[in-house]
Design a protein around this motif. Structure first.
Motif, PDB file in Angstrom:
ATOM      1  N   LYS A 145       0.832  -1.191   0.000  1.00  0.00           N
ATOM      2  CA  LYS A 145       0.000   0.000   0.000  1.00  0.00           C
ATOM      3  C   LYS A 145       0.873   1.251   0.000  1.00  0.00           C
ATOM      4  O   LYS A 145       1.878   1.301   0.716  1.00  0.00           O
ATOM      5  CB  LYS A 145      -0.871  -0.014   1.261  1.00  0.00           C
ATOM      6  N   GLY A 188       1.295   4.129  -7.033  1.00  0.00           N
ATOM      7  CA  GLY A 188       0.406   2.967  -6.967  1.00  0.00           C
ATOM      8  C   GLY A 188       0.287   2.282  -8.324  1.00  0.00           C
ATOM      9  O   GLY A 188       0.273   1.050  -8.422  1.00  0.00           O
ATOM     10  N   VAL A 219      -0.339  -1.406  -6.766  1.00  0.00           N
ATOM     11  CA  VAL A 219      -1.002  -1.518  -5.448  1.00  0.00           C
ATOM     12  C   VAL A 219      -1.935  -0.323  -5.243  1.00  0.00           C
ATOM     13  O   VAL A 219      -1.803   0.697  -5.926  1.00  0.00           O
ATOM     14  CB  VAL A 219       0.031  -1.563  -4.290  1.00  0.00           C
ATOM     15  N   PRO A 220      -2.889  -0.446  -4.326  1.00  0.00           N
ATOM     16  CA  PRO A 220      -3.745   0.708  -4.016  1.00  0.00           C
ATOM     17  C   PRO A 220      -2.988   1.753  -3.201  1.00  0.00           C
ATOM     18  O   PRO A 220      -1.895   1.487  -2.698  1.00  0.00           O
ATOM     19  CB  PRO A 220      -4.875   0.098  -3.176  1.00  0.00           C
ATOM     20  N   PHE A 221      -3.569   2.939  -3.113  1.00  0.00           N
ATOM     21  CA  PHE A 221      -3.012   3.915  -2.172  1.00  0.00           C
ATOM     22  C   PHE A 221      -4.110   4.401  -1.239  1.00  0.00           C
ATOM     23  O   PHE A 221      -5.303   4.226  -1.517  1.00  0.00           O
ATOM     24  CB  PHE A 221      -2.319   5.074  -2.898  1.00  0.00           C
ATOM     25  N   VAL A 222      -3.671   4.959  -0.120  1.00  0.00           N
ATOM     26  CA  VAL A 222      -4.593   5.519   0.875  1.00  0.00           C
ATOM     27  C   VAL A 222      -4.130   6.931   1.150  1.00  0.00           C
ATOM     28  O   VAL A 222      -2.938   7.169   1.278  1.00  0.00           O
ATOM     29  CB  VAL A 222      -4.570   4.704   2.188  1.00  0.00           C
ATOM     30  N   TYR A 223      -5.054   7.888   1.171  1.00  0.00           N
ATOM     31  CA  TYR A 223      -4.625   9.234   1.549  1.00  0.00           C
ATOM     32  C   TYR A 223      -5.266   9.651   2.863  1.00  0.00           C
ATOM     33  O   TYR A 223      -6.457   9.497   3.077  1.00  0.00           O
ATOM     34  CB  TYR A 223      -4.863  10.258   0.443  1.00  0.00           C
ATOM     35  N   LYS A 247      -6.790  12.037   5.564  1.00  0.00           N
ATOM     36  CA  LYS A 247      -7.640  13.222   5.453  1.00  0.00           C
ATOM     37  C   LYS A 247      -7.236  14.214   6.537  1.00  0.00           C
ATOM     38  O   LYS A 247      -6.771  13.835   7.603  1.00  0.00           O
ATOM     39  CB  LYS A 247      -9.100  12.805   5.578  1.00  0.00           C
ATOM     40  N   GLN A 268     -17.205  10.383   7.741  1.00  0.00           N
ATOM     41  CA  GLN A 268     -16.128   9.554   8.273  1.00  0.00           C
ATOM     42  C   GLN A 268     -16.390   9.299   9.749  1.00  0.00           C
ATOM     43  O   GLN A 268     -15.924  10.021  10.624  1.00  0.00           O
ATOM     44  CB  GLN A 268     -14.785  10.266   8.089  1.00  0.00           C
ATOM     45  N   SER A 269     -17.159   8.233  10.001  1.00  0.00           N
ATOM     46  CA  SER A 269     -17.644   8.037  11.361  1.00  0.00           C
ATOM     47  C   SER A 269     -16.933   6.904  12.091  1.00  0.00           C
ATOM     48  O   SER A 269     -16.974   6.825  13.307  1.00  0.00           O
ATOM     49  CB  SER A 269     -19.144   7.744  11.326  1.00  0.00           C
ATOM     50  N   GLU A 270     -16.268   6.015  11.341  1.00  0.00           N
ATOM     51  CA  GLU A 270     -15.660   4.856  12.003  1.00  0.00           C
ATOM     52  C   GLU A 270     -14.365   5.267  12.707  1.00  0.00           C
ATOM     53  O   GLU A 270     -13.937   6.400  12.661  1.00  0.00           O
ATOM     54  CB  GLU A 270     -15.424   3.730  11.010  1.00  0.00           C
ATOM     55  N   SER A 305      -5.869  11.912   9.527  1.00  0.00           N
ATOM     56  CA  SER A 305      -6.427  10.651  10.011  1.00  0.00           C
ATOM     57  C   SER A 305      -6.680   9.672   8.876  1.00  0.00           C
ATOM     58  O   SER A 305      -6.886  10.065   7.729  1.00  0.00           O
ATOM     59  CB  SER A 305      -7.719  10.913  10.785  1.00  0.00           C
ATOM     60  N   ILE A 306      -6.616   8.410   9.227  1.00  0.00           N
ATOM     61  CA  ILE A 306      -6.842   7.305   8.290  1.00  0.00           C
ATOM     62  C   ILE A 306      -7.759   6.302   8.976  1.00  0.00           C
ATOM     63  O   ILE A 306      -7.547   5.952  10.135  1.00  0.00           O
ATOM     64  CB  ILE A 306      -5.494   6.641   7.911  1.00  0.00           C
ATOM     65  N   SER A 307      -8.755   5.850   8.240  1.00  0.00           N
ATOM     66  CA  SER A 307      -9.651   4.832   8.785  1.00  0.00           C
ATOM     67  C   SER A 307      -8.872   3.578   9.151  1.00  0.00           C
ATOM     68  O   SER A 307      -8.010   3.131   8.399  1.00  0.00           O
ATOM     69  CB  SER A 307     -10.706   4.482   7.742  1.00  0.00           C
ATOM     70  N   TYR A 314      -8.336   0.626   6.677  1.00  0.00           N
ATOM     71  CA  TYR A 314      -7.477   0.604   5.499  1.00  0.00           C
ATOM     72  C   TYR A 314      -5.982   0.530   5.802  1.00  0.00           C
ATOM     73  O   TYR A 314      -5.153   0.741   4.930  1.00  0.00           O
ATOM     74  CB  TYR A 314      -7.807   1.811   4.599  1.00  0.00           C
ATOM     75  N   LYS A 332     -20.996   5.950   1.013  1.00  0.00           N
ATOM     76  CA  LYS A 332     -19.542   5.960   1.212  1.00  0.00           C
ATOM     77  C   LYS A 332     -18.885   4.979   0.253  1.00  0.00           C
ATOM     78  O   LYS A 332     -19.287   3.813   0.184  1.00  0.00           O
ATOM     79  CB  LYS A 332     -19.195   5.537   2.646  1.00  0.00           C
ATOM     80  N   ASP A 366     -15.366   4.813   0.260  1.00  0.00           N
ATOM     81  CA  ASP A 366     -13.979   5.117   0.619  1.00  0.00           C
ATOM     82  C   ASP A 366     -13.090   3.890   0.745  1.00  0.00           C
ATOM     83  O   ASP A 366     -11.914   4.027   1.043  1.00  0.00           O
ATOM     84  CB  ASP A 366     -13.892   6.039   1.833  1.00  0.00           C
ATOM     85  N   HIS A 407     -10.694   7.254  -0.312  1.00  0.00           N
ATOM     86  CA  HIS A 407      -9.857   7.301   0.902  1.00  0.00           C
ATOM     87  C   HIS A 407      -8.775   6.238   0.666  1.00  0.00           C
ATOM     88  O   HIS A 407      -7.625   6.575   0.458  1.00  0.00           O
ATOM     89  CB  HIS A 407     -10.698   7.019   2.138  1.00  0.00           C
ATOM     90  N   GLN A 408      -9.192   4.964   0.614  1.00  0.00           N
ATOM     91  CA  GLN A 408      -8.349   3.966  -0.046  1.00  0.00           C
ATOM     92  C   GLN A 408      -8.754   3.992  -1.517  1.00  0.00           C
ATOM     93  O   GLN A 408      -9.945   4.063  -1.833  1.00  0.00           O
ATOM     94  CB  GLN A 408      -8.597   2.581   0.546  1.00  0.00           C
ATOM     95  N   VAL A 409      -7.769   3.956  -2.409  1.00  0.00           N
ATOM     96  CA  VAL A 409      -8.051   4.142  -3.833  1.00  0.00           C
ATOM     97  C   VAL A 409      -7.522   2.961  -4.653  1.00  0.00           C
ATOM     98  O   VAL A 409      -6.330   2.642  -4.578  1.00  0.00           O
ATOM     99  CB  VAL A 409      -7.422   5.460  -4.352  1.00  0.00           C
ATOM    100  N   ASP A 410      -8.393   2.319  -5.389  1.00  0.00           N
ATOM    101  CA  ASP A 410      -8.021   1.231  -6.294  1.00  0.00           C
ATOM    102  C   ASP A 410      -7.466   1.863  -7.569  1.00  0.00           C
ATOM    103  O   ASP A 410      -8.210   2.310  -8.441  1.00  0.00           O
ATOM    104  CB  ASP A 410      -9.261   0.384  -6.594  1.00  0.00           C
ATOM    105  N   THR A 411      -6.138   1.899  -7.662  1.00  0.00           N
ATOM    106  CA  THR A 411      -5.503   2.631  -8.771  1.00  0.00           C
ATOM    107  C   THR A 411      -5.905   2.053 -10.133  1.00  0.00           C
ATOM    108  O   THR A 411      -6.060   2.804 -11.094  1.00  0.00           O
ATOM    109  CB  THR A 411      -3.956   2.604  -8.642  1.00  0.00           C
ATOM    110  N   ARG A 466     -20.003  18.578   4.633  1.00  0.00           N
ATOM    111  CA  ARG A 466     -19.237  19.094   5.772  1.00  0.00           C
ATOM    112  C   ARG A 466     -19.951  20.236   6.492  1.00  0.00           C
ATOM    113  O   ARG A 466     -19.457  20.759   7.482  1.00  0.00           O
ATOM    114  CB  ARG A 466     -17.863  19.591   5.296  1.00  0.00           C
TER     115      ARG A 466
END
Lengths: 203, 203
Positions: free
Chosen positions: A53, A69, A74-78, A80, A87-89, A108-110, A113, B21, B23, B28-32, B101
Motif C-alpha cells: 500500500k 500505486g 497496489v492501491p493507495f490511501v490518503y 484526510k 467519516q464516522s468509524e 487521520s486514516i480509517s 485501510y 460511502k 472510501d 480514501h483507499q483508492v483502487d488505482t 461538511r
C-alpha cells in the motif's frame, strides 16, 4: 532525477530562502506525464520491496501516490486533514503543524485501510520540516503496519525533515534534493556530492 | 460503467437515503487500477473533443483528474479550497457550500493556469447538489476558457446537481447514475431506462 531538477530550475519560483513554488507543473497545474515518470522512479527505488500500500496525505500528495500505486500495482490511501460527517468509524490520527499555512490540523486514516498485514511506502510532494511525514509514520506505527520507506518528490535538505525521519530509522529517498536556494538561485545535492557528504559523515 | 456499478454494489456503504460511502476503493483507499479505467472511460466519452486541460477540485477529484489527464494526454489543474501563503498571485474564485461538511468555502484557481485558449473538461468524484461543479463552471466562464463538458464518477440522480448544470447548457456524463438508494438497497439508471426517460422527457 535529472528531468525533475531541470523542470524545477526552469519553472520553479523561489520566493524566499525557504519557499519554492512548483505549482505550474506539480501541485496546482499538474504535468501528468512527469508525475507518471515520478511514480515509475519511486517504483524503481522501492519496487524490490513487498509494498502492499502507498500512503500519502491530501491534497498535493495524491497525484504522486496515484502514480506510484500505478507503478507498483497496489492501491493507495490518503490521510484526510479534517474529520468529515461521512467519516464516522474509528481512525488512526496524528497532529500536524503546517508551517506553510501557519495552522495546526489533524490527519487521520480509517482503521479499516491500514493494519498489521500492510507493508507501507509513504510518498509526498515535499520534505521540509517533516511534520506531515512524521505524522504519517506515527499512524503507520499505530496501525501495526510495517513502514518500508518514505519517498519525496522534492526535499529541502537544509531543513530538518530528513533528520527527523532518519532518527526514527526510516529510509528516505527524495528525487530532487535542494541544498540551498534564494531568489534566482538554486542548488541541488547531486549524487557525487551526496556520496561525498555521506563519506565525510562516516555513513 | 458496469464494473463501477458492481463495485458500488459490493463495497459501497449506504448510510442514509442520500449518503453513500465509497472510501474503500475510490476516495480514501483508492483502487488505482479501477481509477485508471475510469480515466480511460472519460477519455472514450470526451476524447473526440479538443480538450487542453482537465479541471477538478481538491482533494477527492485529484485521482480522477490524474487518470483522465493520462488518458487524454493533457495536464490537469485542481482548484484549491483555501488560500495558502504560497498562493499570492491573482486567482479566479467561487464560493461553494458543502452539504457533507456543513460549511462554506472558496475554491480558487490561479489565473496563470486557465485562460481563453483552454478547452476544459471538468471531472469530479460525485455529482449530487452540484455545488462544487457549478463553482468550477463559473470559474471556467470567468477565465474565458471553453467548457466542453463535465464528467462525474458517481451521480446521485435524485438530487439537483445535473439539472443545475444542464440549465447552464453544460453536457454532463456520469459513469454510475443512482436513481434511488436506502440502506441495503441501491438502484442505477441503466442505459435502457435512461433512453426511456429521455424519450418521455422529449429530449
Amino acid at each position: 532525477m535529472k528531468i525533475l531538477e531541470e523542470r524545477i530550475r526552469q519553472e520553479g519560483l523561489i520566493l524566499s530562502d525557504t519557499v519554492l513554488k512548483v505549482d505550474s507543473f506539480l501541485n496546482h497545474q499538474v504535468d501528468t506525464q512527469l508525475v507518471l515518470q515520478i511514480g515509475e522512479e519511486f517504483g524503481r527505488i522501492f519496487g524490490h520491496q513487498p509494498v502492499t500500500k502507498v500512503l500519502t496525505v491530501e491534497a498535493s500528495g495524491i497525484q504522486f501516490a496515484m502514480a506510484t500505486g500505478i507503478a507498483l500495482g497496489v492501491p493507495f490511501v490518503y490521510a484526510k486533514k479534517k474529520k468529515a460527517v461521512t467519516q464516522s468509524e474509528e481512525v488512526y490520527s496524528a497532529p500536524v503543524h503546517s508551517f506553510t499555512r501557519h495552522e495546526d490540523y489533524q490527519i487521520s486514516i480509517s482503521q479499516k485501510y491500514l493494519g498489521p498485514d500492510d507493508k507501507v511506502l509513504i510518498v509526498d510532494d515535499f520534505l521540509a520540516t517533516g511534520a506531515a511525514l512524521v505524522g504519517l509514520a506515527d499512524i503507520v506505527n499505530a496501525s501495526g503496519a510495517e513502514l518500508l520507506g518514505v519517498g519525496c518528490v522534492i526535499e529541502k535538505s537544509f531543513q530538518e525533515g530528513r533528520s527527523l525521519l532518519e532518527e526514527r530509522g526510516i529510509a528516505v529517498h527524495s528525487l530532487a534534493r535542494i541544498s540551498s536556494m534564494s531568489p534566482g538561485e538554486i542548488h541541488f545535492i547531486n549524487h557525487h556530492t551526496e556520496e561525498t557528504m555521506k563519506e565525510s559523515a562516516g555513513c
